[in-house]
Design a protein around this motif. Structure first.
Motif, PDB file in Angstrom:
ATOM      1  N   GLN A  97       0.811  -1.214   0.000  1.00 25.97           N
ATOM      2  CA  GLN A  97       0.000   0.000   0.000  1.00 25.97           C
ATOM      3  C   GLN A  97       0.847   1.268   0.000  1.00 25.97           C
ATOM      4  OE1 GLN A  97      -3.754  -2.088   2.385  1.00 25.97           O
ATOM      5  NE2 GLN A  97      -2.775  -0.310   3.244  1.00 25.97           N
ATOM      6  N   SER A  98       2.148   1.119  -0.236  1.00 25.73           N
ATOM      7  CA  SER A  98       3.027   2.287  -0.235  1.00 25.73           C
ATOM      8  C   SER A  98       2.715   3.197  -1.421  1.00 25.73           C
ATOM      9  CB  SER A  98       4.489   1.846  -0.302  1.00 25.73           C
ATOM     10  OG  SER A  98       5.330   2.953  -0.548  1.00 25.73           O
ATOM     11  N   PRO A  99       2.646   4.511  -1.208  1.00 24.35           N
ATOM     12  CA  PRO A  99       2.443   5.442  -2.330  1.00 24.35           C
ATOM     13  C   PRO A  99       3.733   5.794  -3.049  1.00 24.35           C
ATOM     14  CG  PRO A  99       2.465   6.654  -0.270  1.00 24.35           C
ATOM     15  CD  PRO A  99       2.614   5.199   0.094  1.00 24.35           C
ATOM     16  N   ARG A 100       4.858   5.192  -2.613  1.00 20.85           N
ATOM     17  CA  ARG A 100       6.155   5.582  -3.162  1.00 20.85           C
ATOM     18  C   ARG A 100       6.771   4.549  -4.094  1.00 20.85           C
ATOM     19  NH1 ARG A 100       5.689   7.111   2.115  1.00 20.85           N
ATOM     20  NH2 ARG A 100       6.142   4.951   2.691  1.00 20.85           N
ATOM     21  N   VAL A 101       6.560   3.267  -3.826  1.00 22.91           N
ATOM     22  CA  VAL A 101       7.299   2.237  -4.542  1.00 22.91           C
ATOM     23  C   VAL A 101       6.407   1.014  -4.734  1.00 22.91           C
ATOM     24  CG1 VAL A 101       8.221   1.200  -2.433  1.00 22.91           C
ATOM     25  CG2 VAL A 101       9.479   0.937  -4.573  1.00 22.91           C
ATOM     26  N   SER A 102       6.730   0.225  -5.776  1.00 19.79           N
ATOM     27  CA  SER A 102       6.003  -1.014  -6.028  1.00 19.79           C
ATOM     28  C   SER A 102       6.945  -2.002  -6.700  1.00 19.79           C
ATOM     29  CB  SER A 102       4.784  -0.761  -6.920  1.00 19.79           C
ATOM     30  OG  SER A 102       4.108  -1.972  -7.196  1.00 19.79           O
ATOM     31  N   LEU A 103       6.786  -3.282  -6.351  1.00 20.71           N
ATOM     32  CA  LEU A 103       7.561  -4.358  -6.969  1.00 20.71           C
ATOM     33  C   LEU A 103       6.607  -5.409  -7.510  1.00 20.71           C
ATOM     34  CD1 LEU A 103      10.403  -4.871  -4.324  1.00 20.71           C
ATOM     35  CD2 LEU A 103      10.592  -3.695  -6.513  1.00 20.71           C
ATOM     36  N   ALA A 104       7.122  -6.202  -8.451  1.00 16.71           N
ATOM     37  CA  ALA A 104       6.288  -7.257  -9.033  1.00 16.71           C
ATOM     38  C   ALA A 104       5.857  -8.269  -7.975  1.00 16.71           C
ATOM     39  CB  ALA A 104       7.038  -7.945 -10.166  1.00 16.71           C
ATOM     40  N   ASP A 105       6.773  -8.615  -7.065  1.00 21.29           N
ATOM     41  CA  ASP A 105       6.471  -9.549  -5.980  1.00 21.29           C
ATOM     42  C   ASP A 105       6.570  -8.807  -4.655  1.00 21.29           C
ATOM     43  OD1 ASP A 105       6.210 -11.794  -7.708  1.00 21.29           O
ATOM     44  OD2 ASP A 105       8.397 -11.920  -7.819  1.00 21.29           O
ATOM     45  N   SER A 106       5.496  -8.816  -3.895  1.00 19.54           N
ATOM     46  CA  SER A 106       5.482  -8.107  -2.617  1.00 19.54           C
ATOM     47  C   SER A 106       6.342  -8.854  -1.602  1.00 19.54           C
ATOM     48  CB  SER A 106       4.049  -7.979  -2.099  1.00 19.54           C
ATOM     49  OG  SER A 106       3.260  -7.253  -3.013  1.00 19.54           O
ATOM     50  N   PRO A 107       7.272  -8.170  -0.929  1.00 24.16           N
ATOM     51  CA  PRO A 107       8.175  -8.840   0.015  1.00 24.16           C
ATOM     52  C   PRO A 107       7.521  -9.041   1.377  1.00 24.16           C
ATOM     53  CG  PRO A 107       8.731  -6.525  -0.112  1.00 24.16           C
ATOM     54  CD  PRO A 107       7.596  -6.748  -1.091  1.00 24.16           C
ATOM     55  N   GLU A 108       7.894 -10.121   2.045  1.00 25.79           N
ATOM     56  CA  GLU A 108       7.439 -10.364   3.408  1.00 25.79           C
ATOM     57  C   GLU A 108       8.284  -9.597   4.420  1.00 25.79           C
ATOM     58  OE1 GLU A 108       4.915 -12.043   4.503  1.00 25.79           O
ATOM     59  OE2 GLU A 108       4.244 -13.210   2.771  1.00 25.79           O
ATOM     60  N   THR A 109       9.509  -9.250   4.038  1.00 24.87           N
ATOM     61  CA  THR A 109      10.477  -8.658   4.953  1.00 24.87           C
ATOM     62  C   THR A 109      11.415  -7.756   4.166  1.00 24.87           C
ATOM     63  OG1 THR A 109      12.438  -9.187   6.287  1.00 24.87           O
ATOM     64  CG2 THR A 109      11.722 -10.838   4.716  1.00 24.87           C
ATOM     65  N   PRO A 110      12.014  -6.753   4.801  1.00 31.20           N
ATOM     66  CA  PRO A 110      12.971  -5.889   4.089  1.00 31.20           C
ATOM     67  C   PRO A 110      14.366  -6.487   3.967  1.00 31.20           C
ATOM     68  CG  PRO A 110      12.666  -5.101   6.325  1.00 31.20           C
ATOM     69  CD  PRO A 110      11.685  -6.234   6.134  1.00 31.20           C
ATOM     70  N   HIS A 111      14.527  -7.774   4.228  1.00 29.88           N
ATOM     71  CA  HIS A 111      15.842  -8.428   4.188  1.00 29.88           C
ATOM     72  C   HIS A 111      16.799  -7.777   5.178  1.00 29.88           C
ATOM     73  CE1 HIS A 111      15.598 -11.086   0.483  1.00 29.88           C
ATOM     74  NE2 HIS A 111      14.441 -10.486   0.528  1.00 29.88           N
ATOM     75  N   ASN A 112      16.276  -7.351   6.286  1.00 29.78           N
ATOM     76  CA  ASN A 112      17.073  -6.785   7.374  1.00 29.78           C
ATOM     77  C   ASN A 112      16.192  -6.861   8.615  1.00 29.78           C
ATOM     78  OD1 ASN A 112      18.009  -4.729   9.310  1.00 29.78           O
ATOM     79  ND2 ASN A 112      19.490  -4.207   7.729  1.00 29.78           N
ATOM     80  N   ASP A 113      16.582  -7.710   9.554  1.00 32.65           N
ATOM     81  CA  ASP A 113      15.707  -7.945  10.704  1.00 32.65           C
ATOM     82  C   ASP A 113      15.608  -6.741  11.627  1.00 32.65           C
ATOM     83  OD1 ASP A 113      14.946 -10.425   9.917  1.00 32.65           O
ATOM     84  OD2 ASP A 113      16.327 -11.529  11.191  1.00 32.65           O
ATOM     85  N   TYR A 114      16.645  -5.916  11.667  1.00 34.63           N
ATOM     86  CA  TYR A 114      16.563  -4.710  12.485  1.00 34.63           C
ATOM     87  C   TYR A 114      15.504  -3.761  11.928  1.00 34.63           C
ATOM     88  CZ  TYR A 114      21.132  -6.597  13.739  1.00 34.63           C
ATOM     89  OH  TYR A 114      22.146  -7.428  14.124  1.00 34.63           O
ATOM     90  N   LEU A 115      15.517  -3.581  10.611  1.00 35.61           N
ATOM     91  CA  LEU A 115      14.508  -2.728   9.986  1.00 35.61           C
ATOM     92  C   LEU A 115      13.124  -3.364  10.063  1.00 35.61           C
ATOM     93  CD1 LEU A 115      16.407  -1.431   6.822  1.00 35.61           C
ATOM     94  CD2 LEU A 115      16.041  -0.275   9.005  1.00 35.61           C
ATOM     95  N   LEU A 116      13.064  -4.693  10.020  1.00 31.13           N
ATOM     96  CA  LEU A 116      11.773  -5.381  10.151  1.00 31.13           C
ATOM     97  C   LEU A 116      11.139  -5.084  11.503  1.00 31.13           C
ATOM     98  CD1 LEU A 116       9.709  -7.500   9.073  1.00 31.13           C
ATOM     99  CD2 LEU A 116      11.078  -9.227  10.258  1.00 31.13           C
ATOM    100  N   VAL A 117      11.923  -5.226  12.582  1.00 34.34           N
ATOM    101  CA  VAL A 117      11.393  -4.963  13.920  1.00 34.34           C
ATOM    102  C   VAL A 117      11.051  -3.487  14.075  1.00 34.34           C
ATOM    103  CG1 VAL A 117      11.903  -5.046  16.385  1.00 34.34           C
ATOM    104  CG2 VAL A 117      12.639  -6.910  14.914  1.00 34.34           C
ATOM    105  N   LEU A 118      11.916  -2.603  13.569  1.00 36.62           N
ATOM    106  CA  LEU A 118      11.656  -1.171  13.675  1.00 36.62           C
ATOM    107  C   LEU A 118      10.390  -0.771  12.924  1.00 36.62           C
ATOM    108  CD1 LEU A 118      15.108   0.637  13.428  1.00 36.62           C
ATOM    109  CD2 LEU A 118      13.323   1.096  15.104  1.00 36.62           C
ATOM    110  N   SER A 119      10.231  -1.292  11.708  1.00 36.21           N
ATOM    111  CA  SER A 119       9.079  -0.898  10.898  1.00 36.21           C
ATOM    112  C   SER A 119       7.782  -1.487  11.430  1.00 36.21           C
ATOM    113  CB  SER A 119       9.290  -1.320   9.437  1.00 36.21           C
ATOM    114  OG  SER A 119       9.423  -2.727   9.328  1.00 36.21           O
TER     115      SER A 119
END
Length: 650
Positions: free
Chosen positions: A331-353
């Motif tokens: 639902q981001s108004p800034r970016v889109s990818l063909a496959d929606s990710p489950e995680t940002p590939h960084n667990d610190y950012l995952l917990v923070l977000s």
């Protein structure tokens, strides 16, 4: 001749002949069995696997309760360190209930976190002797040969063949993984993280004077195989992590500054040269490096990290909610990818977000504090002590196990910066194991418990009730998730193969049955309600004349999904689709516009609206505008491409 019993009457290796020690061995074996089975079952990423292993956690707590009841130690003490993580778990539970737009997905993460807490609690209080700990370490290393064998086979043959033989369901690996080693996991990044977490322990076992020379040589040989296995994954973040570890590990192995500095530089140089030579001289690695630098490869991390920082800036305290990173990204108004990710590939950012600053503080401060205290104790420990029965020196056990725990924790921290450790239960358990080694070697147990027989029975009953209550609560969530995931995969296959048009009723009925079972198992699973609504809509192609009754059911299912998650674009989009099939054009358009409002940069949201508009000949031009927007966002959207061709013909 070696004696079975020592001067204190203890059995060699086994220890004291008592019910408490016997139960402690059973607890250790249960801990090892959980690690072993989770690792060889694709790392535990499938809900089917988690559901099968879940009873072991209940058995583990039951054995822990038996140990509390029969152990005759006086005073009876427990570790206080696991209690430091209770506030973090409570905050996570609050996030699931109050902040997350996808609470059913937050429950999956909550279950993973509770499993890690149970594992930490039991490991911190049981596994009382070095023999127990060594057995657990050996069991934790046991899956590595299986994974490495698979990894070498996959690199030279076909990755999906070996993994498919290990599962009772069809497994299609991503085409990007062909030619890359995935071991016993479903992706090369997880396999690389698995080897990286274990690599420092092997290098320390080989480098310090603690084990017999033959075992040190074996540890060094296995470490070299691990090194090759990491290279075969073609995960270049892992190559960088190996270089960093090669700079750090010698400082745990050598006393003198010159020796540590020399072997550190030598290790970094050797690792860098080997990885560079592989890229230069082998086409697989050269092509892999080019792929990794693109947005289709490891370069996508930069996109994910930027968006994670944006989500953190928007929700700094509470985050977007547990389990809601994928929803927020879609639902981001800034970016889109063909496959929606489950995680940002960084667990610190995952917990923070997801959990905000409060979440990262509650989880991070206890871990950081234990690490600092362990490192401080490690520095005070003597590097070596003299042997009384023979010449030479040996590293004392306290410093040795601290070295294993510290190095393993550093390796885990490096992996968490570039991949998704928390979403792979096996990797999480290995992280808990390394952290628990620090807890056991740094802190004494401070919580004193009464030892009266009434309290012993209460401990047993409490541990047993908690264990089996956790199993009952978690099994419903995981079973519904497993049914929904299998139904979703089959429904996608049905649609892709156009079985719903061909008239083969059996396959679609099977999908619908799976979704029905999922919503009955967990009525709060919005994904299951969405899938049920979508599969009911597919029945239109089989019997259009009898569809009015089924379309009403599809609408009801979609409305139930909206009730559960009113801020998720997909629930509104499916409600619009269902109402369109039911003939409620105005309400359908209203729902589809709501989905577009929530996810303005989502290709599928634009496609659904375009497909709805294409049904009205007077709105074909607006439909063309919407389908072009969908393709501008995601040129690989095949459904939107087919709709565009249809509109151009008409």
């Amino acid at each position: 001749m070696a004696r079975i019993f020592n001067n204190d009457g203890n059995i060699a290796i086994y220890g004291r002949l008592s019910w408490g020690n016997f139960t402690d061995w059973l607890v250790t074996l249960c801990l090892g069995l959980i690690i072993l089975l989770t690792t060889v079952s694709l790392g535990g990423v499938r809900p089917d696997t988690q559901l099968a292993i879940l009873p072991l956690f209940a058995v583990l707590l039951t054995l822990h309760g038996i140990w509390l009841a029969v152990d005759d130690a006086s005073p009876k003490r427990l570790s206080h360190i696991p209690f430091w993580f209770v506030p973090a778990l409570l905050w996570m539970l609050c996030s699931v209930h109050w902040f997350s737009p996808a609470p059913w997905r937050g429950w999956y993460e909550m279950i993973y976190a509770l499993q890690a807490f149970i594992f930490l609690w039991v490991l911190s209080n049981n596994v009382r002797s070095r023999a127990h700990l060594w057995l657990l370490i050996i069991i934790s290393l046991a899956p590595a040969p299986i994974a490495l064998f698979n990894g070498f086979y996959q690199f030279f043959q076909e990755p999906q063949r070996m993994l498919g033989a290990m599962t009772d369901y069809g497994l299609d690996l991503n085409a990007d993984f062909l030619g890359r080693a995935t071991g016993a996991f479903a992706d090369p990044n997880s396999f690389a993280a698995f080897l990286l977490i274990l690599l420092p322990s092997l290098l320390i076992m080989a480098g310090v004077t603690r084990l017999p020379k033959i075992l040190r040589l074996l540890a060094f040989y296995i470490a070299l195989i691990f090194f090759v296995g990491i290279a075969l994954t073609q995960s270049y973040w892992a190559s960088a992590a190996v270089v960093i570890l090669m700079a750090i590990i010698p400082w745990f192995c050598f006393r003198r500054l010159k020796a540590s500095l020399f072997y550190s530089c030598l290790g970094v140089l050797a690792a860098a040269l080997i990885f560079t030579a592989m890229v230069i001289f082998h086409p697989f690695f050269k092509n892999g490096l080019e792929r990794a630098q693109s947005n289709e490869g490891e370069g996508v991390r930069l996109v994910l990290w930027r968006e994670a920082f944006n989500l953190i800036a928007e929700n700094p305290i509470s985050g977007v909610g547990a389990g809601a990173y994928r929803v927020a990204f879609e639902q981001s108004p800034r970016v889109s990818l063909a496959d929606s990710p489950e995680t940002p590939h960084n667990d610190y950012l995952l917990v923070l977000s997801q959990l905000g600053i409060l979440g990262i503080v509650l989880f991070g401060i206890p871990i950081l504090y234990v690490f600092i205290c362990s490192f401080s104790l490690w520095r005070k420990e003597p590097f070596a002590v003299k042997l009384l029965d023979r010449g030479g020196t040996i590293m004392p056990p306290q410093r040795f196990f601290l070295s294993l725990g510290l190095a393993g924790t550093i390796a885990l921290a490096l992996c968490m910066t570039a991949t998704f450790v928390f979403y792979i239960p096996a990797l999480t358990l290995y992280g808990v194991l390394t952290f628990a080694i620090l807890v056991k070697t740094t802190y004494k147990r401070k919580l004193t418990l009464p030892v009266h027989w009434i309290f012993r029975i209460e401990y047993f009953l409490l541990a047993t009730c908690v264990g089996w209550s956790f199993y009952v609560l978690s099994s419903t969530k995981l079973e519904a998730h497993a049914l929904e995931l299998r139904a979703r995969q089959q429904l996608g296959h049905v649609v892709d193969m156009r079985v719903h048009v061909s008239g083969n009723a059996k396959l679609l009925d099977q999908v619908l049955t799976l979704y029905e079972d999922a919503v009955l198992t967990d009525p709060q699973n919005a994904d299951a309600w969405l899938g049920r609504s979508a599969s009911l809509c597919q029945l239109y192609f089989r019997s259009p004349g009898e569809f009015e009754r089924l379309a009403k059911k599809a609408v009801v299912s979609a409305e139930r999904a909206v009730e559960i998650s009113p801020l998720y674009w997909k629930t509104w989009a499916q409600l619009g689709v269902a109402r369109s099939f039911h003939g409620e054009a105005d309400l359908a358009e209203e729902a589809l516009l709501k989905a577009l409002e929530l996810a303005p940069k989502n290709s599928n949201a634009h496609y659904y609206y375009a497909a709805f508009l294409s049904l009205d000949s007077e709105q074909r031009e607006q439909a063309m505008i919407s389908v072009r927007a969908a393709l501008d966002i995601n040129p690989k959207n095949t459904a939107a491409r087919r709709l565009q061709q249809k509109l151009l013909i008409l």
